[in-house]
Design a protein around this motif. Structure first.
Motif, PDB file in Angstrom:
ATOM      1  N   MET A 181      -2.767   4.337  -2.364  1.00 51.66           N
ATOM      2  CA  MET A 181      -3.968   4.658  -1.276  1.00 51.66           C
ATOM      3  C   MET A 181      -4.110   6.003  -1.538  1.00 51.66           C
ATOM      4  N   GLU A 182      -3.326   6.944  -1.895  1.00 49.17           N
ATOM      5  CA  GLU A 182      -3.683   8.358  -1.953  1.00 49.17           C
ATOM      6  C   GLU A 182      -3.008   9.088  -2.956  1.00 49.17           C
ATOM      7  N   ARG A 183      -3.151  10.044  -3.691  1.00 46.44           N
ATOM      8  CA  ARG A 183      -2.684  10.687  -4.688  1.00 46.44           C
ATOM      9  C   ARG A 183      -0.968  11.051  -4.271  1.00 46.44           C
ATOM     10  N   LYS A 225      10.465  10.530  -4.563  1.00 51.66           N
ATOM     11  CA  LYS A 225      10.931  10.317  -3.219  1.00 51.66           C
ATOM     12  C   LYS A 225      10.719   8.808  -2.829  1.00 51.66           C
ATOM     13  N   LEU A 226      10.291   7.755  -3.574  1.00 46.51           N
ATOM     14  CA  LEU A 226      10.375   6.696  -3.394  1.00 46.51           C
ATOM     15  C   LEU A 226      11.536   6.046  -3.579  1.00 46.51           C
ATOM     16  N   GLN A 227      11.646   4.508  -2.760  1.00 47.11           N
ATOM     17  CA  GLN A 227      12.721   3.905  -2.982  1.00 47.11           C
ATOM     18  C   GLN A 227      13.072   3.674  -4.626  1.00 47.11           C
ATOM     19  N   GLU A 228      14.245   3.439  -4.859  1.00 48.88           N
ATOM     20  CA  GLU A 228      14.537   3.071  -6.241  1.00 48.88           C
ATOM     21  C   GLU A 228      13.846   1.913  -6.911  1.00 48.88           C
ATOM     22  N   SER A 229      13.866   0.949  -5.680  1.00 51.39           N
ATOM     23  CA  SER A 229      13.143  -0.503  -6.317  1.00 51.39           C
ATOM     24  C   SER A 229      11.762  -0.296  -6.288  1.00 51.39           C
ATOM     25  N   LEU A 230      10.935   0.477  -5.546  1.00 52.52           N
ATOM     26  CA  LEU A 230       9.460   0.763  -5.934  1.00 52.52           C
ATOM     27  C   LEU A 230       9.397   1.347  -7.312  1.00 52.52           C
ATOM     28  N   ARG A 231      10.271   2.481  -7.478  1.00 51.02           N
ATOM     29  CA  ARG A 231      10.204   3.216  -8.742  1.00 51.02           C
ATOM     30  C   ARG A 231      10.386   2.348 -10.114  1.00 51.02           C
ATOM     31  N   PHE A 232      11.046   1.388  -9.586  1.00 52.96           N
ATOM     32  CA  PHE A 232      11.304   0.468 -10.894  1.00 52.96           C
ATOM     33  C   PHE A 232      10.036  -0.394 -11.147  1.00 52.96           C
ATOM     34  N   ILE A 233       9.535  -0.787 -10.163  1.00 55.79           N
ATOM     35  CA  ILE A 233       8.134  -1.731 -10.447  1.00 55.79           C
ATOM     36  C   ILE A 233       7.172  -0.886 -10.945  1.00 55.79           C
ATOM     37  N   ILE A 234       7.163   0.503 -10.520  1.00 56.90           N
ATOM     38  CA  ILE A 234       6.005   1.163 -10.937  1.00 56.90           C
ATOM     39  C   ILE A 234       6.307   1.439 -12.499  1.00 56.90           C
ATOM     40  N   LYS A 235       7.547   1.804 -12.816  1.00 55.28           N
ATOM     41  CA  LYS A 235       7.883   1.736 -14.336  1.00 55.28           C
ATOM     42  C   LYS A 235       7.591   0.719 -15.196  1.00 55.28           C
ATOM     43  N   LYS A 236       7.806  -0.392 -14.457  1.00 53.17           N
ATOM     44  CA  LYS A 236       7.309  -1.893 -15.177  1.00 53.17           C
ATOM     45  C   LYS A 236       5.964  -1.843 -15.270  1.00 53.17           C
ATOM     46  N   GLN A 237       5.005  -1.765 -14.203  1.00 50.32           N
ATOM     47  CA  GLN A 237       3.766  -2.402 -14.056  1.00 50.32           C
ATOM     48  C   GLN A 237       2.854  -1.475 -13.630  1.00 50.32           C
ATOM     49  N   GLY A 238       3.208  -0.137 -13.288  1.00 47.38           N
ATOM     50  CA  GLY A 238       2.348   0.767 -12.719  1.00 47.38           C
ATOM     51  C   GLY A 238       1.631   0.581 -11.359  1.00 47.38           C
ATOM     52  N   THR A 239       0.636   1.308 -11.011  1.00 51.55           N
ATOM     53  CA  THR A 239       0.083   1.014  -9.680  1.00 51.55           C
ATOM     54  C   THR A 239      -1.559   0.865  -9.924  1.00 51.55           C
ATOM     55  N   LEU A 299       0.726  -1.090  -0.036  1.00 50.42           N
ATOM     56  CA  LEU A 299      -0.056   0.178  -0.074  1.00 50.42           C
ATOM     57  C   LEU A 299       0.822   1.205  -0.020  1.00 50.42           C
ATOM     58  N   LEU A 300       0.880   1.923  -1.016  1.00 51.23           N
ATOM     59  CA  LEU A 300       1.867   3.312  -1.033  1.00 51.23           C
ATOM     60  C   LEU A 300       1.083   4.515  -0.586  1.00 51.23           C
ATOM     61  N   LYS A 323     -11.617  -5.077  -9.293  1.00 52.49           N
ATOM     62  CA  LYS A 323     -11.231  -6.004 -10.592  1.00 52.49           C
ATOM     63  C   LYS A 323      -9.729  -5.923 -10.959  1.00 52.49           C
ATOM     64  N   GLN A 324      -9.266  -4.751 -10.650  1.00 56.02           N
ATOM     65  CA  GLN A 324      -7.800  -4.602 -11.157  1.00 56.02           C
ATOM     66  C   GLN A 324      -6.865  -5.465 -10.179  1.00 56.02           C
ATOM     67  N   VAL A 325      -7.150  -5.588  -8.927  1.00 51.73           N
ATOM     68  CA  VAL A 325      -6.754  -5.974  -7.964  1.00 51.73           C
ATOM     69  C   VAL A 325      -6.702  -7.615  -8.260  1.00 51.73           C
ATOM     70  N   ARG A 326      -7.918  -7.917  -8.525  1.00 55.25           N
ATOM     71  CA  ARG A 326      -8.227  -9.536  -8.705  1.00 55.25           C
ATOM     72  C   ARG A 326      -7.148 -10.074  -9.905  1.00 55.25           C
ATOM     73  N   TYR A 327      -7.508  -9.160 -11.014  1.00 56.83           N
ATOM     74  CA  TYR A 327      -6.484  -9.494 -12.145  1.00 56.83           C
ATOM     75  C   TYR A 327      -5.118  -9.739 -12.036  1.00 56.83           C
ATOM     76  N   HIS A 328      -4.462  -9.313 -10.942  1.00 57.17           N
ATOM     77  CA  HIS A 328      -2.970  -9.411 -10.548  1.00 57.17           C
ATOM     78  C   HIS A 328      -2.774 -10.575  -9.403  1.00 57.17           C
ATOM     79  N   MET A 329      -3.953 -10.825  -8.893  1.00 59.38           N
ATOM     80  CA  MET A 329      -3.903 -11.975  -7.806  1.00 59.38           C
ATOM     81  C   MET A 329      -3.696 -13.302  -8.670  1.00 59.38           C
ATOM     82  N   PRO A 330      -3.388 -14.375  -7.965  1.00 58.61           N
ATOM     83  CA  PRO A 330      -3.326 -15.692  -8.625  1.00 58.61           C
ATOM     84  C   PRO A 330      -4.790 -16.331  -8.713  1.00 58.61           C
TER      85      PRO A 330
END
Length: 162
Positions: free
Chosen positions: A107-109, A115-129, A72-73, A149-156
């Protein structure tokens, strides 16, 4: 696959007003939608990790037994100088060992992600939020809302037991 949980949930833990909604979301809304209505099993710190357990090893074991990592960001998570242990371990497992898919819930704009950790920025760039805008809708607890629906799409896939 030997996994017990569909997702391990990482969220900022604190005692500010902002955290009250996040904790309500983590302990009430998410389990209601994802567990009760959709049949997933979540691992939530404070609910599934017990007092007296060695927290660090309990977190690592639960993550190893989880198919996804939900982070949760929030501004609180971003502005935290030292990431929580579970966030640190989860991102390491996801990026270095490449064995866990990450689902980022904004969770909020957040605005700019600098300001995010580089690892989080990498994931956001790769797949978004997935952005939480549900406070503007009539039924935020509806599993058929766009957000869930979007959350469930990414869930197993859930294995419905008959």
């Amino acid at each position: 696959d030997g996994k017990i949980y569909d997702a391990y949930v990482i969220y900022p833990r604190s005692h500010t007003n902002e955290a009250n909604f996040v904790e309500y979301f983590v302990y009430q809304i998410m389990p209601d939608i994802l567990e009760n209505k959709c049949g997933y099993k979540l691992c939530i710190y404070g609910r599934d990790i017990y007092p007296g357990e060695d927290t660090a090893s309990a977190i690592e074991k639960r993550m190893q037994k989880s198919r996804r990592l939900i982070i949760l960001l929030t501004h609180q998570l971003i502005n935290c100088k030292e990431p929580a242990y579970d966030q640190h371990i989860g991102l390491y497992n996801a990026l270095i060992q490449n064995d866990t898919k990450v689902i980022l819930l904004e969770m909020e704009r957040i605005g700019t992600y600098e300001k995010l950790q580089e690892s989080l920025r990498f994931i956001i760039k790769k797949q978004g939020t997935i952005k939480w805008k549900e406070q503007h809708t009539v039924h935020p607890q509806s599993p058929s809302s766009k957000f869930w629906k979007q959350v469930r799409y990414h869930m197993p896939l859930t294995l419905k037991s008959s």
